[in-house]
Write a protein that holds these residues in place. Structure first.
Motif, short mmCIF file in Angstrom:
data_model
loop_
_atom_site.label_atom_id
_atom_site.label_comp_id
_atom_site.label_asym_id
_atom_site.label_seq_id
_atom_site.Cartn_x
_atom_site.Cartn_y
_atom_site.Cartn_z
N GLY A 115 -4.41 -57.95 82.09
CA GLY A 115 -4.01 -57.81 80.69
C GLY A 115 -5.10 -58.09 79.68
O GLY A 115 -4.81 -58.23 78.49
N VAL A 116 -6.35 -58.19 80.13
CA VAL A 116 -7.45 -58.39 79.17
C VAL A 116 -8.19 -57.06 79.03
O VAL A 116 -8.68 -56.51 80.01
CB VAL A 116 -8.43 -59.49 79.65
CG1 VAL A 116 -9.60 -59.62 78.69
CG2 VAL A 116 -7.70 -60.81 79.80
N PRO A 117 -8.24 -56.50 77.81
CA PRO A 117 -8.86 -55.19 77.63
C PRO A 117 -10.36 -55.20 77.96
O PRO A 117 -11.01 -56.25 77.90
CB PRO A 117 -8.65 -54.87 76.15
CG PRO A 117 -8.00 -56.04 75.54
CD PRO A 117 -7.74 -57.08 76.57
N ASP A 161 -15.63 -57.41 80.69
CA ASP A 161 -16.32 -56.18 81.10
C ASP A 161 -16.17 -55.99 82.60
O ASP A 161 -15.46 -56.76 83.26
CB ASP A 161 -17.78 -56.15 80.61
CG ASP A 161 -18.63 -57.25 81.22
OD1 ASP A 161 -18.19 -57.84 82.23
OD2 ASP A 161 -19.72 -57.51 80.71
N ARG A 162 -16.83 -55.00 83.16
CA ARG A 162 -16.54 -54.60 84.55
C ARG A 162 -16.97 -55.63 85.59
O ARG A 162 -16.51 -55.60 86.72
CB ARG A 162 -17.18 -53.25 84.84
CG ARG A 162 -16.47 -52.13 84.09
CD ARG A 162 -17.13 -50.80 84.35
NE ARG A 162 -17.08 -50.45 85.77
CZ ARG A 162 -17.91 -49.57 86.34
NH1 ARG A 162 -18.85 -48.99 85.62
NH2 ARG A 162 -17.79 -49.30 87.63
N VAL A 163 -17.90 -56.53 85.21
CA VAL A 163 -18.27 -57.58 86.17
C VAL A 163 -17.54 -58.90 85.89
O VAL A 163 -17.72 -59.86 86.63
CB VAL A 163 -19.80 -57.82 86.23
CG1 VAL A 163 -20.50 -56.61 86.84
CG2 VAL A 163 -20.36 -58.17 84.87
N GLY A 164 -16.73 -58.93 84.82
CA GLY A 164 -15.91 -60.11 84.58
C GLY A 164 -16.37 -61.01 83.45
O GLY A 164 -15.72 -62.02 83.16
N ASN A 165 -17.49 -60.68 82.80
CA ASN A 165 -17.90 -61.46 81.63
C ASN A 165 -16.76 -61.46 80.62
O ASN A 165 -16.11 -60.44 80.42
CB ASN A 165 -19.13 -60.84 80.95
CG ASN A 165 -20.38 -60.91 81.80
OD1 ASN A 165 -20.64 -61.92 82.46
ND2 ASN A 165 -21.18 -59.84 81.77
N LEU A 166 -16.53 -62.62 79.97
CA LEU A 166 -15.43 -62.74 79.01
C LEU A 166 -15.96 -63.02 77.61
O LEU A 166 -16.91 -63.80 77.44
CB LEU A 166 -14.51 -63.88 79.41
CG LEU A 166 -13.54 -63.63 80.57
CD1 LEU A 166 -12.89 -64.95 80.99
CD2 LEU A 166 -12.47 -62.61 80.17
N PHE A 167 -15.33 -62.39 76.63
CA PHE A 167 -15.75 -62.53 75.23
C PHE A 167 -14.53 -62.89 74.39
O PHE A 167 -13.52 -62.16 74.44
CB PHE A 167 -16.33 -61.21 74.72
CG PHE A 167 -17.46 -60.67 75.56
CD1 PHE A 167 -18.78 -60.90 75.22
CD2 PHE A 167 -17.19 -59.95 76.72
CE1 PHE A 167 -19.81 -60.43 76.01
CE2 PHE A 167 -18.22 -59.46 77.51
CZ PHE A 167 -19.54 -59.70 77.16
N ALA A 168 -14.59 -63.99 73.65
CA ALA A 168 -13.51 -64.38 72.75
C ALA A 168 -14.05 -64.31 71.33
O ALA A 168 -14.94 -65.08 70.96
CB ALA A 168 -13.03 -65.80 73.06
N ARG A 169 -13.52 -63.37 70.56
CA ARG A 169 -14.13 -63.10 69.25
C ARG A 169 -13.38 -63.69 68.07
O ARG A 169 -12.18 -63.49 67.92
CB ARG A 169 -14.25 -61.58 69.04
CG ARG A 169 -14.75 -61.20 67.63
CD ARG A 169 -15.26 -59.80 67.56
NE ARG A 169 -16.36 -59.59 68.49
CZ ARG A 169 -17.02 -58.43 68.61
NH1 ARG A 169 -16.71 -57.40 67.86
NH2 ARG A 169 -18.00 -58.32 69.48
#
Ligand SMILES: [Zn+2]
Length: 406
Positions: A169-171, A51-59
């Protein structure tokens, strides 16, 4: 070495210096940790978003169309001279848990996201739980991006730079509603080790209030002013400090700390004219924090009446306790008991991303023991076996939570 221990060792190299590990948000070292997380997710084809602050989610996908995700994770940043486990463990464990679900061919109805929250420690941009508070709407994203570090660099600029910025490259993440949040973390205290149990289920995350107290007295010659005529600002401070300590002991399940004290003019033969000190009060029960604050204010009023000083007590920060979801806690206990592992209820004195998540979704936390109860130092440590047990408990918890939440 098992995957969880191997990966923690890998992360511990990022930002390592002679006094510990330093991975502040938006630095090359912290970005490298996010890159590592992304690489683990890509290796298993988990759908990766940020997201815009850099939190990452791997689903890891679920089986039911439209089901909300269960989020599992923690943070990758550290305090300056921090250790290898605070935050990093929960993130690594989340990825390992998804892989364990793969290995068992365990289908879940809900998607399960391993999450790496950014900026939990709040050192660089002075806002704790930055990533999770923006995610949950407690903080406006534009305001968060406008925060500046001590050099005047905004978070917006830090996240736009190739060195510390968002990943290439991370949506961007789509809007999501969360089914539940589970965070695995090191205890950072001595209770589990003392009780010799491998797991804790957190009851509530302590609330916290912080104050600045200023006492103005009258300076004078240490040799000539009679005791009865003094307005000694340090003696008055001593009374307040001990009153706060006593009040926290009497209230129970609460802690109070005066960690910073400035004496002016701070000379050996000068009566102190002014003292300024901090007070930090924490408890899982708001009424006990209130009771300690009341004792502080009463002591201030009393000192002012008796000691020729002026006192001011200013509350700088107030954070309510965050109780964990009772049904989710019971679910975690059930999952752990089915593994024949022992778990006890423990409160959390430290703040966590789970505080923020608890405002928007059923939230629970699991703790593993910290050796010697030490944390926020380079020496913080948890045994490799306990780290693995935590992952096992997390996997079982995800499976149970999946059955229970909507
Ligand atoms: Zn943490």
């Amino acid at each position: 070495m098992s995957a969880v221990n191997e990966r923690l060792a890998e992360l511990a190299e990022l930002g390592r210096h002679e006094n510990g590990i330093d991975r502040a948000l938006g630095t090359p070292q912290e970005r490298a940790a996010r890159e590592r997380f992304a690489a683990w997710a890509r290796a298993r084809n988990y759908a990766l978003t940020q997201d815009r602050v850099g939190n990452l989610f791997a689903r890891r996908a679920g089986t039911r169309e439209g089901a909300r995700p269960i989020l599992v994770g923690s943070h990758l940043d550290t305090v300056p001279t921090g250790g290898a486990y605070d935050g990093a463990y929960g993130v690594v464990a989340a990825i390992c848990a998804l892989e364990a679900l793969d290995e068992r061919n365990a289908a879940t109805e809900h998607p399960v996201d391993a999450v790496a929250w950014v900026g939990e420690e709040g050192g660089r941009f002075l806002l704790g739980c930055l990533g999770s508070s923006v995610f949950t709407g407690a903080h406006d994203v534009e305001r968060a991006l406008s925060l500046q570090d001590s050099e005047g660099v905004t978070l917006r600029d830090a996240l736009a730079s190739p060195e510390g910025g968002l990943l290439d490259g991370v949506p961007m993440r789509e809007e999501m509603r969360v089914a539940a949040y589970v965070e695995l973390h090191v205890e950072q205290g001595p209770v589990l080790e003392r009780e010799a149990v491998p797991l804790g289920v957190v009851t509530a995350i302590a609330g916290q209030r912080r104050y600045r107290v200023v006492i103005d007295g009258t300076s004078g010659h240490a040799g000539t002013v009679p005791m009865a005529r003094r307005g000694d600002a340090l003696c008055a401070a001593a009374e307040l400090i001990l009153a706060v300590e006593r009040a926290a002991i009497v209230a129970g399940e609460s802690v109070a700390t005066v960690g910073r004290l400035v004496v002016e003019p701070n000379g050996t033969n000068v009566i102190p004219a002014r003292t300024t000190f901090s007070v930090d009060i924490r408890s899982p029960h708001d009424d006990r924090i209130e009771a300690v604050e009341k004792a502080l204010r009463e002591a201030a009023t009393e000192a002012q009446a008796r000691r020729r000083v002026n006192t001011s007590v200013e509350r700088l920060e107030s954070r309510a306790p965050a109780p964990m979801d009772p049904k989710l806690r019971a679910t975690l206990h059930k999952a752990v008991a089915a593994l024949d592992l022992k778990a006890i209820d423990v409160p959390s004195g430290a703040g966590h991303d789970a505080m923020c998540l608890s405002r928007i979704a059923p939230t629970a936390m699991l703790f593993v023991p910290s050796i010697g109860g030490r944390s926020h130092v380079a020496e913080e440590e948890t045994s490799p076996e306990d780290l693995e047990t935590g992952v096992t408990a997390l996997v079982a918890s995800i499976i149970e939570v999946d059955k229970f939440v909507i």
